[in-house]
Design a protein around this motif. Structure first.
Motif: not given
Length: 215
Positions: A178-183, A203-215
């Protein structure tokens, strides 16, 4: 008269249908709004240079932080973060936190003793060194290590900070999904401000973590 009644009847039906359609439209737009939650951060990430990491040669924690910088009076940056992130924090005459409760966002632990806490550098100092800080002045590295304006410093549990070490998001992510987006947002914000570059895998790892934003 009959024509007028028919016209009024049709008008009322159209109005009623409009009222029914509005909630459906609002519901239909909600997922799109959620999907765009990480859009500004993705734009910042797109602006970061992609490059191979620099050598760790020459790195030392002291090249960034021989000690925590003074913040106000006897309070240093570490104590400022402990006071900011905790509840019911009490400090002694030397401005050191002696009591309080902290929530570690990385793993969700509730910390009831300052001995259980660490103040983490979101972008680790060694990682920043390899991302371009190696070429900075000593003064700039010191400012980075004590930055209370950007989301670079956060109170976390000692155990989770030890597990993270100097790793980037391609190798380590907070146990709390749940903290991935914020991190990821914090990581990118810091790197964007200081114009540090990212590796392709990072960069790929960060993009994958940003996919959790809004969930």
């Amino acid at each position: 008269m009959a024509v007028t009644m028919i016209f009024m009847h049709r008008t009322l039906r159209v109005a009623a249908l409009s009222v029914l359609v509005l909630p459906i439209t609002a519901v239909a737009l909600a997922p799109q709004a959620a999907a765009d939650a990480g859009a500004p951060t993705r734009r910042m990430l797109a602006q970061l240079k992609v490059a191979k990491p620099l050598s760790i040669r020459g790195y030392s924690h002291r090249r960034f932080q021989p000690r925590w910088a003074h913040h106000k009076g006897q309070c240093d940056a570490r104590e400022a973060v402990l006071a900011r992130d905790g509840r019911g924090v009490r400090r002694n005459a030397a401005c050191q936190a002696v009591k309080g409760v902290w929530h570690s966002p990385y793993d969700g632990k509730v910390l009831k003793s300052v001995k259980q806490t660490d103040v983490d550098h979101v972008v680790p100092l060694a990682y920043a060194w390899r991302s371009g800080a190696k070429r900075w002045s000593q003064a700039k590295r010191r400012a980075f290590a004590n930055d209370l304006t950007r989301p670079e410093l956060v109170v976390v549990s000692h155990s989770v900070n030890m597990a993270k070490g100097g790793q980037g998001p391609q190798s380590w992510r907070p146990p709390r999904r749940r903290y991935w987006c914020r991190y990821a947002t914090s990581w990118i914000t810091v790197k964007h401000h200081y114009r540090l570059f990212v590796t392709r895998q990072e960069k790929v790892a960060l993009l994958n973590m940003l996919r959790t934003c809004g969930r």
